[in-house]
Design a protein around this motif. Structure first.
Motif, PDB file in Angstrom:
ATOM      1  N   PHE A   1       0.858  -1.189   0.000  1.00 34.40           N
ATOM      2  CA  PHE A   1       0.000   0.000   0.000  1.00 34.40           C
ATOM      3  C   PHE A   1       0.903   1.252   0.000  1.00 34.40           C
ATOM      4  O   PHE A   1       1.216   1.817   1.040  1.00 34.40           O
ATOM      5  CB  PHE A   1      -0.908   0.000   1.227  1.00 34.40           C
ATOM      6  N   ARG A   2       1.284   1.688  -1.186  1.00 36.23           N
ATOM      7  CA  ARG A   2       2.243   2.775  -1.348  1.00 36.23           C
ATOM      8  C   ARG A   2       1.807   4.065  -0.657  1.00 36.23           C
ATOM      9  O   ARG A   2       2.602   4.727   0.021  1.00 36.23           O
ATOM     10  CB  ARG A   2       2.451   3.048  -2.845  1.00 36.23           C
ATOM     11  N   GLN A   3       0.534   4.447  -0.824  1.00 38.34           N
ATOM     12  CA  GLN A   3       0.072   5.727  -0.283  1.00 38.34           C
ATOM     13  C   GLN A   3       0.170   5.780   1.238  1.00 38.34           C
ATOM     14  O   GLN A   3       0.442   6.839   1.816  1.00 38.34           O
ATOM     15  CB  GLN A   3      -1.366   6.004  -0.714  1.00 38.34           C
ATOM     16  N   ALA A   4      -0.050   4.631   1.890  1.00 38.68           N
ATOM     17  CA  ALA A   4       0.006   4.621   3.354  1.00 38.68           C
ATOM     18  C   ALA A   4       1.417   4.938   3.849  1.00 38.68           C
ATOM     19  O   ALA A   4       1.600   5.675   4.832  1.00 38.68           O
ATOM     20  CB  ALA A   4      -0.453   3.268   3.891  1.00 38.68           C
ATOM     21  N   TYR A   5       2.422   4.397   3.177  1.00 36.70           N
ATOM     22  CA  TYR A   5       3.801   4.697   3.548  1.00 36.70           C
ATOM     23  C   TYR A   5       4.111   6.182   3.333  1.00 36.70           C
ATOM     24  O   TYR A   5       4.702   6.838   4.197  1.00 36.70           O
ATOM     25  CB  TYR A   5       4.774   3.864   2.719  1.00 36.70           C
ATOM     26  N   LEU A   6       3.702   6.708   2.183  1.00 33.71           N
ATOM     27  CA  LEU A   6       4.035   8.092   1.849  1.00 33.71           C
ATOM     28  C   LEU A   6       3.272   9.087   2.710  1.00 33.71           C
ATOM     29  O   LEU A   6       3.858  10.006   3.283  1.00 33.71           O
ATOM     30  CB  LEU A   6       3.756   8.352   0.367  1.00 33.71           C
TER      31      LEU A   6
ATOM     32  N   LYS B   1      10.134   0.452   6.171  1.00 32.46           N
ATOM     33  CA  LYS B   1       9.242  -0.679   5.906  1.00 32.46           C
ATOM     34  C   LYS B   1       8.726  -0.596   4.471  1.00 32.46           C
ATOM     35  O   LYS B   1       8.665  -1.612   3.762  1.00 32.46           O
ATOM     36  CB  LYS B   1       8.079  -0.650   6.896  1.00 32.46           C
ATOM     37  N   GLY B   2       8.368   0.609   4.044  1.00 27.54           N
ATOM     38  CA  GLY B   2       7.873   0.780   2.686  1.00 27.54           C
ATOM     39  C   GLY B   2       8.911   0.425   1.646  1.00 27.54           C
ATOM     40  O   GLY B   2       8.612  -0.237   0.648  1.00 27.54           O
ATOM     41  N   LEU B   3      10.154   0.856   1.870  1.00 22.28           N
ATOM     42  CA  LEU B   3      11.203   0.556   0.903  1.00 22.28           C
ATOM     43  C   LEU B   3      11.532  -0.929   0.879  1.00 22.28           C
ATOM     44  O   LEU B   3      11.912  -1.474  -0.159  1.00 22.28           O
ATOM     45  CB  LEU B   3      12.457   1.376   1.237  1.00 22.28           C
ATOM     46  N   GLN B   4      11.355  -1.582   2.020  1.00 25.40           N
ATOM     47  CA  GLN B   4      11.580  -3.030   2.076  1.00 25.40           C
ATOM     48  C   GLN B   4      10.575  -3.773   1.196  1.00 25.40           C
ATOM     49  O   GLN B   4      10.939  -4.715   0.482  1.00 25.40           O
ATOM     50  CB  GLN B   4      11.466  -3.514   3.520  1.00 25.40           C
TER      51      GLN B   4
ATOM     52  N   LEU C   1       8.579  -2.221  -1.169  1.00 25.65           N
ATOM     53  CA  LEU C   1       8.484  -1.601  -2.499  1.00 25.65           C
ATOM     54  C   LEU C   1       9.845  -1.019  -2.855  1.00 25.65           C
ATOM     55  O   LEU C   1      10.014   0.203  -2.946  1.00 25.65           O
ATOM     56  CB  LEU C   1       7.407  -0.508  -2.496  1.00 25.65           C
ATOM     57  N   PRO C   2      10.835  -1.874  -3.070  1.00 26.15           N
ATOM     58  CA  PRO C   2      12.212  -1.395  -3.262  1.00 26.15           C
ATOM     59  C   PRO C   2      12.409  -0.539  -4.511  1.00 26.15           C
ATOM     60  O   PRO C   2      13.405   0.189  -4.599  1.00 26.15           O
ATOM     61  CB  PRO C   2      13.027  -2.698  -3.347  1.00 26.15           C
ATOM     62  N   ASP C   3      11.517  -0.605  -5.460  1.00 27.34           N
ATOM     63  CA  ASP C   3      11.664   0.163  -6.694  1.00 27.34           C
ATOM     64  C   ASP C   3      10.894   1.476  -6.676  1.00 27.34           C
ATOM     65  O   ASP C   3      10.861   2.191  -7.677  1.00 27.34           O
ATOM     66  CB  ASP C   3      11.200  -0.672  -7.903  1.00 27.34           C
ATOM     67  N   ASN C   4      10.269   1.804  -5.547  1.00 33.52           N
ATOM     68  CA  ASN C   4       9.465   3.012  -5.498  1.00 33.52           C
ATOM     69  C   ASN C   4      10.358   4.222  -5.211  1.00 33.52           C
ATOM     70  O   ASN C   4      10.919   4.357  -4.130  1.00 33.52           O
ATOM     71  CB  ASN C   4       8.378   2.899  -4.426  1.00 33.52           C
ATOM     72  N   GLU C   5      10.483   5.103  -6.182  1.00 33.64           N
ATOM     73  CA  GLU C   5      11.372   6.260  -6.072  1.00 33.64           C
ATOM     74  C   GLU C   5      10.902   7.241  -5.006  1.00 33.64           C
ATOM     75  O   GLU C   5      11.713   7.813  -4.267  1.00 33.64           O
ATOM     76  CB  GLU C   5      11.469   6.980  -7.411  1.00 33.64           C
ATOM     77  N   GLN C   6       9.588   7.450  -4.899  1.00 33.04           N
ATOM     78  CA  GLN C   6       9.068   8.419  -3.930  1.00 33.04           C
ATOM     79  C   GLN C   6       9.381   8.002  -2.496  1.00 33.04           C
ATOM     80  O   GLN C   6       9.804   8.825  -1.682  1.00 33.04           O
ATOM     81  CB  GLN C   6       7.559   8.578  -4.102  1.00 33.04           C
ATOM     82  N   ILE C   7       9.165   6.728  -2.190  1.00 32.35           N
ATOM     83  CA  ILE C   7       9.450   6.247  -0.839  1.00 32.35           C
ATOM     84  C   ILE C   7      10.948   6.326  -0.561  1.00 32.35           C
ATOM     85  O   ILE C   7      11.374   6.760   0.523  1.00 32.35           O
ATOM     86  CB  ILE C   7       8.932   4.811  -0.656  1.00 32.35           C
ATOM     87  N   ALA C   8      11.756   5.930  -1.533  1.00 32.06           N
ATOM     88  CA  ALA C   8      13.205   5.960  -1.350  1.00 32.06           C
ATOM     89  C   ALA C   8      13.701   7.384  -1.106  1.00 32.06           C
ATOM     90  O   ALA C   8      14.510   7.631  -0.201  1.00 32.06           O
ATOM     91  CB  ALA C   8      13.902   5.367  -2.569  1.00 32.06           C
TER      92      ALA C   8
END
Length: 307
Positions: free
Chosen positions: A92-97, A124-127, A129-136
């Motif tokens: 759930f990308r939005q929850a992390y961001l 936790k989000g990067l773990q 969703l390792p390819d998500n640029e926004q979280i990184a």
């Protein structure tokens, strides 16, 4: 139509969910603080075939908490909702961001609350969703801004800079972060590689200048260490850099790679008149316009350039 048997089957779970979940007002609190929320495993067992609906329900609850939060502890509550939502759906990308960005609260005078929770959620989000640029990038921001962990932030930004669509300033930021962390070898190696591999003269000149900036910052850090060693021994700052040579803390005053004159600032750190600021990202002292303040040279009675 929903069958009566289905309603009866899910009724206990629905009742438990309503009992343990916070209504739109102030949530029930668990011992030690924080909202009282169901365990993810319990929800996954009770609502095995309705995981999406349950996740969305707590996502709405999380957004509600963000909307009504005004105090640091209320923003801290958002973390518990974000943890639950991302336990139910680790992708759930939005929850992390949303959680990572909104949880920290500025307390004034460069102090923040809930930064550890924000960074923990983004990790936790990067773990997951390792390819998500926004979280990184948001995690790198937390590391450099809140935690002063410039080395790890630089590693993340450097990885992002390798993407085909990465903006060129990613690499420039990585070199600066490596230098600020004190990892001058990595900073120099990266800058030299970018200089030598540049496809245009402007980029080549930028990284050639960055190489000299890094070398300058390394010299200034060495001067800072000598200044502090003198202060610890003598109980006061030296009158100027020349005093460090006289005392034996320096063999000589080094040359500035950028051609400036090195001097001792009023704050007890070394500076060069060839640059407006040292090679740093964050410093608490700022003027009324938000500009970082550069200390004036410490008043001396002799020429610092002549030991």
């Amino acid at each position: 139509m929903i069958k009566v048997l289905d309603l009866l089957r899910f009724a206990p779970g629905l009742l438990l969910l309503a009992t343990l979940s916070a209504p739109p007002g102030r949530p029930a609190q668990k011992q030690g603080g924080g909202p009282l929320l169901p365990r993810p495993g319990l929800l996954q067992t009770l609502f095995k075939s309705q995981q999406g609906l349950v996740t969305d329900y707590f996502w709405i609850m999380m957004m509600n908490r963000i909307g009504i939060a005004v105090r640091p502890d209320q923003y801290r509550d958002v973390y518990d909702y974000a943890e639950l939502v991302t336990d139910l759906d680790p992708k759930f990308r939005q929850a992390y961001l949303y959680g990572g960005i909104t949880i920290p609260v500025h307390l004034g005078r460069e102090k923040y609350a809930n930064t550890a929770e924000s960074t923990r959620l983004l990790r936790k989000g990067l773990q997951h969703l390792p390819d998500n640029e926004q979280i990184a990038f948001q995690l790198a921001y937390n590391l450099m801004f809140f935690d002063k962990n410039y080395k790890e932030a630089a590693d993340i930004i450097q990885e992002l800079s390798k993407r085909p669509d990465a903006p060129p300033w990613y690499s420039a930021l990585a070199t600066r972060l490596y230098a600020q962390s004190g990892d001058f070898d990595n900073s120099l190696s990266l800058s030299m590689a970018l200089r030598d591999g540049a496809q245009d003269e402007e980029t080549r000149e930028f990284y050639a200048h960055r190489v000299e900036e890094i070398r300058q910052e390394r010299i200034l850090r060495d001067l800072d260490a000598a200044i502090q060693h003198y202060k610890a021994r003598e109980g006061h700052l030296p009158d100027g850099l020349a005093a460090l040579v006289t005392s034996g803390d320096l063999p000589r005053i080094p040359e500035d790679p950028l051609g400036g004159k090195l001097f001792l600032g009023e704050d007890g750190r070394a500076y060069s008149d060839a640059v407006k600021f040292r090679m740093e990202l964050i410093q608490d002292e700022r003027d009324e316009n938000g500009e970082r303040l550069v200390p004036k040279p410490r008043v001396t009675t002799h020429d610092e350039s002549q030991p």
